[in-house]
Design a protein around this motif. Structure first.
Motif, PDB file in Angstrom:
ATOM      1  N   THR A 120      53.432  51.951  44.438  1.00  0.00           N
ATOM      2  CA  THR A 120      52.251  51.849  43.192  1.00  0.00           C
ATOM      3  C   THR A 120      53.694  51.282  41.759  1.00  0.00           C
ATOM      4  O   THR A 120      52.616  50.193  40.931  1.00  0.00           O
ATOM      5  CB  THR A 120      51.577  52.432  43.312  1.00  0.00           C
ATOM      6  N   SER A 121      53.757  51.882  41.268  1.00  0.00           N
ATOM      7  CA  SER A 121      54.316  51.453  40.699  1.00  0.00           C
ATOM      8  C   SER A 121      55.885  50.898  40.136  1.00  0.00           C
ATOM      9  O   SER A 121      56.579  51.570  41.302  1.00  0.00           O
ATOM     10  CB  SER A 121      54.393  53.078  39.751  1.00  0.00           C
ATOM     11  N   PHE A 122      56.517  50.203  39.428  1.00  0.00           N
ATOM     12  CA  PHE A 122      57.240  49.422  39.289  1.00  0.00           C
ATOM     13  C   PHE A 122      58.550  49.681  38.167  1.00  0.00           C
ATOM     14  O   PHE A 122      58.004  49.832  37.539  1.00  0.00           O
ATOM     15  CB  PHE A 122      58.144  47.995  40.096  1.00  0.00           C
ATOM     16  N   THR A 123      59.843  49.603  38.748  1.00  0.00           N
ATOM     17  CA  THR A 123      60.499  49.335  37.594  1.00  0.00           C
ATOM     18  C   THR A 123      61.519  48.151  37.705  1.00  0.00           C
ATOM     19  O   THR A 123      62.011  47.778  38.988  1.00  0.00           O
ATOM     20  CB  THR A 123      61.822  50.694  37.725  1.00  0.00           C
ATOM     21  N   VAL A 124      61.595  47.447  36.302  1.00  0.00           N
ATOM     22  CA  VAL A 124      62.067  46.602  36.380  1.00  0.00           C
ATOM     23  C   VAL A 124      63.753  46.857  35.298  1.00  0.00           C
ATOM     24  O   VAL A 124      63.558  47.220  34.373  1.00  0.00           O
ATOM     25  CB  VAL A 124      61.579  44.587  35.450  1.00  0.00           C
ATOM     26  N   LYS A 125      65.128  45.762  35.989  1.00  0.00           N
ATOM     27  CA  LYS A 125      65.873  46.594  36.152  1.00  0.00           C
ATOM     28  C   LYS A 125      67.484  45.514  35.815  1.00  0.00           C
ATOM     29  O   LYS A 125      67.182  44.244  36.390  1.00  0.00           O
ATOM     30  CB  LYS A 125      67.091  47.314  37.188  1.00  0.00           C
ATOM     31  N   LEU A 126      67.544  44.957  34.082  1.00  0.00           N
ATOM     32  CA  LEU A 126      67.957  44.315  34.347  1.00  0.00           C
ATOM     33  C   LEU A 126      69.839  44.114  35.006  1.00  0.00           C
ATOM     34  O   LEU A 126      70.444  45.391  34.652  1.00  0.00           O
ATOM     35  CB  LEU A 126      68.568  43.799  32.633  1.00  0.00           C
ATOM     36  N   THR A 127      70.638  43.885  35.906  1.00  0.00           N
ATOM     37  CA  THR A 127      71.530  44.101  36.564  1.00  0.00           C
ATOM     38  C   THR A 127      73.111  43.359  35.826  1.00  0.00           C
ATOM     39  O   THR A 127      74.224  43.612  36.008  1.00  0.00           O
ATOM     40  CB  THR A 127      71.606  44.122  37.524  1.00  0.00           C
ATOM     41  N   GLY A 128      72.343  42.327  35.036  1.00  0.00           N
ATOM     42  CA  GLY A 128      73.764  41.537  34.737  1.00  0.00           C
ATOM     43  C   GLY A 128      72.836  40.153  34.033  1.00  0.00           C
ATOM     44  O   GLY A 128      71.645  39.616  33.905  1.00  0.00           O
ATOM     45  N   PHE A 129      73.293  38.786  33.219  1.00  0.00           N
ATOM     46  CA  PHE A 129      73.271  37.371  32.524  1.00  0.00           C
ATOM     47  C   PHE A 129      74.329  36.534  32.761  1.00  0.00           C
ATOM     48  O   PHE A 129      75.463  36.588  32.372  1.00  0.00           O
ATOM     49  CB  PHE A 129      72.549  38.349  31.534  1.00  0.00           C
ATOM     50  N   ASP A 130      73.522  35.124  32.024  1.00  0.00           N
ATOM     51  CA  ASP A 130      74.689  34.469  32.236  1.00  0.00           C
ATOM     52  C   ASP A 130      74.695  34.082  30.891  1.00  0.00           C
ATOM     53  O   ASP A 130      74.339  34.190  30.100  1.00  0.00           O
ATOM     54  CB  ASP A 130      74.001  32.987  32.802  1.00  0.00           C
ATOM     55  N   ILE A 163      67.376  49.786  32.263  1.00  0.00           N
ATOM     56  CA  ILE A 163      66.136  49.446  33.354  1.00  0.00           C
ATOM     57  C   ILE A 163      65.077  48.748  31.615  1.00  0.00           C
ATOM     58  O   ILE A 163      65.132  49.062  30.501  1.00  0.00           O
ATOM     59  CB  ILE A 163      65.117  50.728  33.319  1.00  0.00           C
ATOM     60  N   VAL A 164      64.360  47.756  32.114  1.00  0.00           N
ATOM     61  CA  VAL A 164      63.440  47.288  30.595  1.00  0.00           C
ATOM     62  C   VAL A 164      62.284  47.719  30.579  1.00  0.00           C
ATOM     63  O   VAL A 164      62.193  47.590  29.528  1.00  0.00           O
ATOM     64  CB  VAL A 164      63.835  45.461  31.281  1.00  0.00           C
ATOM     65  N   LYS A 165      62.012  47.996  31.449  1.00  0.00           N
ATOM     66  CA  LYS A 165      60.213  48.399  32.056  1.00  0.00           C
ATOM     67  C   LYS A 165      60.242  49.258  33.658  1.00  0.00           C
ATOM     68  O   LYS A 165      61.058  49.197  33.840  1.00  0.00           O
ATOM     69  CB  LYS A 165      59.243  47.310  31.287  1.00  0.00           C
ATOM     70  N   ALA A 166      59.302  50.196  33.155  1.00  0.00           N
ATOM     71  CA  ALA A 166      59.016  51.270  33.838  1.00  0.00           C
ATOM     72  C   ALA A 166      58.435  51.450  34.156  1.00  0.00           C
ATOM     73  O   ALA A 166      56.964  51.127  33.158  1.00  0.00           O
ATOM     74  CB  ALA A 166      60.245  52.442  34.023  1.00  0.00           C
ATOM     75  N   ASP A 167      57.235  51.875  34.940  1.00  0.00           N
ATOM     76  CA  ASP A 167      56.103  52.046  35.984  1.00  0.00           C
ATOM     77  C   ASP A 167      55.001  51.015  35.053  1.00  0.00           C
ATOM     78  O   ASP A 167      53.690  50.972  34.572  1.00  0.00           O
ATOM     79  CB  ASP A 167      55.305  53.454  34.989  1.00  0.00           C
ATOM     80  N   LEU A 168      55.374  49.180  36.098  1.00  0.00           N
ATOM     81  CA  LEU A 168      54.534  48.641  35.746  1.00  0.00           C
ATOM     82  C   LEU A 168      53.625  48.807  37.340  1.00  0.00           C
ATOM     83  O   LEU A 168      53.914  49.231  38.638  1.00  0.00           O
ATOM     84  CB  LEU A 168      55.419  47.742  35.710  1.00  0.00           C
ATOM     85  N   THR A 181      64.603  36.023  34.445  1.00  0.00           N
ATOM     86  CA  THR A 181      65.514  35.074  35.281  1.00  0.00           C
ATOM     87  C   THR A 181      65.171  33.126  35.180  1.00  0.00           C
ATOM     88  O   THR A 181      66.423  33.291  34.822  1.00  0.00           O
ATOM     89  CB  THR A 181      64.895  35.187  36.246  1.00  0.00           C
ATOM     90  N   LYS A 182      64.347  32.871  33.724  1.00  0.00           N
ATOM     91  CA  LYS A 182      65.029  31.782  33.810  1.00  0.00           C
ATOM     92  C   LYS A 182      65.220  31.894  32.340  1.00  0.00           C
ATOM     93  O   LYS A 182      65.853  30.381  31.830  1.00  0.00           O
ATOM     94  CB  LYS A 182      63.156  31.729  32.857  1.00  0.00           C
ATOM     95  N   VAL A 183      65.520  33.110  31.667  1.00  0.00           N
ATOM     96  CA  VAL A 183      66.942  32.604  30.425  1.00  0.00           C
ATOM     97  C   VAL A 183      67.902  33.629  30.987  1.00  0.00           C
ATOM     98  O   VAL A 183      68.531  33.921  30.385  1.00  0.00           O
ATOM     99  CB  VAL A 183      65.891  33.890  29.159  1.00  0.00           C
ATOM    100  N   GLY A 184      68.243  33.327  31.918  1.00  0.00           N
ATOM    101  CA  GLY A 184      69.594  33.318  32.413  1.00  0.00           C
ATOM    102  C   GLY A 184      69.793  35.151  32.654  1.00  0.00           C
ATOM    103  O   GLY A 184      71.352  35.195  33.181  1.00  0.00           O
ATOM    104  N   ALA A 185      68.748  35.519  32.780  1.00  0.00           N
ATOM    105  CA  ALA A 185      68.930  37.615  33.721  1.00  0.00           C
ATOM    106  C   ALA A 185      69.143  37.497  34.832  1.00  0.00           C
ATOM    107  O   ALA A 185      68.080  36.934  36.220  1.00  0.00           O
ATOM    108  CB  ALA A 185      68.081  38.087  32.865  1.00  0.00           C
ATOM    109  N   LYS A 186      69.823  38.282  35.437  1.00  0.00           N
ATOM    110  CA  LYS A 186      69.638  39.317  36.770  1.00  0.00           C
ATOM    111  C   LYS A 186      69.068  40.389  36.953  1.00  0.00           C
ATOM    112  O   LYS A 186      69.342  41.280  36.155  1.00  0.00           O
ATOM    113  CB  LYS A 186      71.124  38.734  37.056  1.00  0.00           C
ATOM    114  N   ILE A 187      68.142  40.192  37.634  1.00  0.00           N
ATOM    115  CA  ILE A 187      67.437  41.492  37.490  1.00  0.00           C
ATOM    116  C   ILE A 187      66.655  41.770  38.952  1.00  0.00           C
ATOM    117  O   ILE A 187      66.872  41.071  39.859  1.00  0.00           O
ATOM    118  CB  ILE A 187      65.710  40.936  37.300  1.00  0.00           C
ATOM    119  N   GLU A 188      66.737  42.976  38.669  1.00  0.00           N
ATOM    120  CA  GLU A 188      66.083  43.218  40.399  1.00  0.00           C
ATOM    121  C   GLU A 188      64.830  44.090  39.949  1.00  0.00           C
ATOM    122  O   GLU A 188      64.876  45.088  39.509  1.00  0.00           O
ATOM    123  CB  GLU A 188      67.586  44.743  40.609  1.00  0.00           C
TER     124      GLU A 188
END
Length: 190
Positions: A120-130, A163-168, A181-188
Motif C-alpha cells: 500500500t505504500s511505495f517509495t520513489v527512488k532516483l537511480t540516475g539521470f541524463d 530516495i525522492v519520497k517515501a510512503d506514497l 522521467t520527463k526531465v531525464g531522471a531514471k526512477i525506480e
C-alpha cells in the motif's frame, strides 16, 4: 470428560502415563494408610522437610496443597481458567525428545500470507539521470521537495541513487515517476 482425557493423552502421552502411575500409587498408599491407622495408635507428626529455615506463607502453602490434590482433568480445567482470566497465550508443549523442529506447514502459511499482502505504500527512488537534462531535473526536484533551494536540489540530484519520497500511494508514486522521467531522471518505484 472422555474428550478431555483424549486431548491430554494426545498432547503428552508420557506425562499422562506418569500421572496414571502416580494416581495408582497414591490410591494404594492411601488404602494401606487407612488400614494401618485403624490398627495402630496415632503417631507423632513427621519431622519438617530439610528446608525448614524458609518460612512459607500459609495461604501459599494451602494453595499448593490444593493444587497438588487435583486430578489431571481438574488441572486442565484450572489451566484453562487461569489462561482466560490472566489473558495468557497458549504455550506450545515441548516434546520429550528435546527441541521441536518447526513444521513446514507453518512456514508455507507465512509465505502465503506475505504473498497475499498487498503493498500500500511505495517509495520513489532516483537511480540516475541524463546529463543533458540535469538542469531541468534540478528545477523539478526543487519544485517537488518543500524548503529546498537550487544548491540543495543540485546536491540531491548528484547524490543519486537517493530516495525522492517515501510512503506514497501507488497513483502518487506513478505521477511522480512520470514527472521526473520527463526531465531525464531514471526512477525506480519500490
Amino acid at each position: 470428560m472422555i474428550n478431555t482425557f483424549r486431548l491430554i493423552y494426545r498432547q503428552n502421552p508420557h506425562q499422562f502415563r506418569q500421572f496414571h502411575k502416580c494416581m495408582i500409587r497414591r490410591a494404594e498408599s492411601s488404602s494401606a494408610a487407612t488400614t494401618e491407622m485403624a490398627t495402630s495408635p496415632p503417631q507423632p507428626a513427621p519431622p519438617p522437610p530439610s528446608r525448614a529455615d524458609k518460612v512459607v506463607n500459609p495461604k501459599i502453602d494451602k494453595i499448593a496443597n490444593d493444587i497438588s490434590a487435583l486430578n489431571l482433568v481438574e488441572v486442565a480445567q484450572l489451566s484453562d481458567l487461569l489462561k482466560r482470566r490472566l489473558n495468557l497465550p497458549d504455550a506450545p508443549i515441548m516434546p520429550m525428545g528435546g527441541f521441536a523442529v518447526a513444521p513446514q506447514v507453518e512456514a508455507e502459511e507465512e509465505e502465503e500470507q506475505t504473498k497475499k499482502q498487498v503493498q500500500t505504500s511505495f517509495t520513489v527512488k532516483l537511480t540516475g539521470f541524463d546529463d543533458k537534462q540535469k538542469v531541468a531535473l534540478i528545477k523539478e526536484i526543487k519544485s517537488l521537495l518543500p524548503d529546498t533551494n537550487l544548491v540543495q536540489a543540485k546536491k540531491f540530484v548528484e547524490s543519486a541513487p537517493t530516495i525522492v519520497k517515501a510512503d506514497l500511494a501507488k497513483d502518487e508514486a506513478e505521477k511522480l515517476k512520470d514527472s521526473l522521467t520527463k526531465v531525464g531522471a531514471k526512477i525506480e518505484i519500490i
